[in-house]
Design a protein around this motif. Structure first.
Motif, PDB file in Angstrom:
ATOM      1  N   HIS A 189       9.841  24.575 -41.706  1.00 22.09           N
ATOM      2  CA  HIS A 189      11.015  24.547 -42.579  1.00 22.09           C
ATOM      3  C   HIS A 189      11.300  23.097 -42.967  1.00 22.09           C
ATOM      4  CE1 HIS A 189      12.611  28.663 -41.511  1.00 22.09           C
ATOM      5  NE2 HIS A 189      11.903  28.414 -40.423  1.00 22.09           N
ATOM      6  N   HIS A 191      16.365  24.509 -48.995  1.00 24.60           N
ATOM      7  CA  HIS A 191      15.681  24.971 -47.783  1.00 24.60           C
ATOM      8  C   HIS A 191      14.319  25.529 -48.199  1.00 24.60           C
ATOM      9  CE1 HIS A 191      15.739  27.791 -43.980  1.00 24.60           C
ATOM     10  NE2 HIS A 191      14.630  27.100 -44.096  1.00 24.60           N
ATOM     11  N   ARG A 241      10.588  26.880 -46.986  1.00 24.31           N
ATOM     12  CA  ARG A 241       9.815  27.411 -45.859  1.00 24.31           C
ATOM     13  C   ARG A 241       8.371  27.577 -46.286  1.00 24.31           C
ATOM     14  NH1 ARG A 241       9.829  30.157 -41.055  1.00 24.31           N
ATOM     15  NH2 ARG A 241       8.248  31.745 -40.844  1.00 24.31           N
TER      16      ARG A 241
END
Length: 258
Positions: free
Chosen positions: A214, A226, A228
């Motif tokens: 992450h 964010h 990932r």
């Protein structure tokens, strides 16, 4: 995410500066699985160090929840938080924070000695983790007899000796050259995968995100972005090759600090 290891819910941290209120964290929400590696990125004052300190139980939130392995950190008193860290957490810092008069073994075993662990046990534990970080032949060297990369490996061994579930790393490669930085991060990731340790790292270096599952980009106390990685916990063959090429290029450009 089903049954996350770490859950952060509406986390807010406000500092009072006279009559002014400064929001270091603003309604942060996050879920992290066991064994994942998280990079906190952002400019100075973005809140990344405050978030790391809150997750480690070093900062009490103004409001919100921090749940680690089912335990609500925000509900614990100071003694309970200290015990939680002792049992579950390891720290790696930019400046190594080794005691200069102690050798590698002594630096690593000090925390276990304080806990009253028998000498035979703490010496065996220290030898295991120092060998794990590639310093099995440097057990009795003091910090001034070690390179910067080796000193950081001692600090990693010190963080691992208590078998933590979470490793907090604050700019762990900040004092290292490029080649040594990648070697140290490769080591951290390899050990984290082997021992199923969750790693939460603050860094200014975007290149270090090659190791993360992450990437949390922070600004003004909030998670601005964010990201990932699609492959989950396994780095792709392309990424492994990229790291090898970066280390090889750095080796051509300077002295090996490790």
């Amino acid at each position: 995410m089903e049954n996350p290891f770490i859950s952060v819910r509406h986390l807010t941290k406000v500092f009072s500066m006279g009559d002014e209120k400064v929001y270091a964290l603003r309604d942060v929400n996050l879920e992290i699985a066991r064994g994942e590696i998280i990079c906190l990125l952002g400019p100075s004052g973005s809140g990344k160090s405050t978030l790391l300190n809150a997750l480690a139980g070093l900062e009490k939130p103004t409001k919100g929840e921090i749940i680690v392995g089912g335990i609500h950190l925000e509900q614990l008193n100071e003694a309970q938080v200290t015990l939680f860290r002792s049992l579950n957490v390891g720290f790696v810092f930019q400046s190594y924070n080794l005691i200069p008069t102690l050798n590698a073994m002594e630096n690593v075993t000090l925390s276990l000695m304080v806990k009253g662990v028998p000498k035979k046990e703490y010496e065996a534990a220290a030898k295991r983790v120092l060998s794990l970080v590639g310093l099995g032949d440097r057990l009795y060297h003091r910090p001034n007899q070690l390179s910067g990369g080796q000193q950081q490996r001692v600090s990693i061994a010190r963080a691992l000796v208590g078998k933590p579930k979470i490793l907090f790393a604050d700019e762990p490669t900040g004092n290292l050259d490029t080649k040594t930085s990648f070697e140290v991060m490769d080591l951290i990731k390899r050990i984290a995968r082997k021992e199923n340790i969750t790693v939460i790292m603050v860094t200014h270096d975007e290149e270090m995100t090659v190791y993360a599952d992450h990437m949390l980009h922070m600004r003004d106390g909030a998670i601005e972005r964010h990201t990932r990685k699609n492959e989950g916990t396994n780095r792709s063959a392309a990424e492994r090759q990229e790291v090898r090429e970066i280390i090889a290029a750095a080796s051509q450009g300077g002295r090996d600090n490790d």
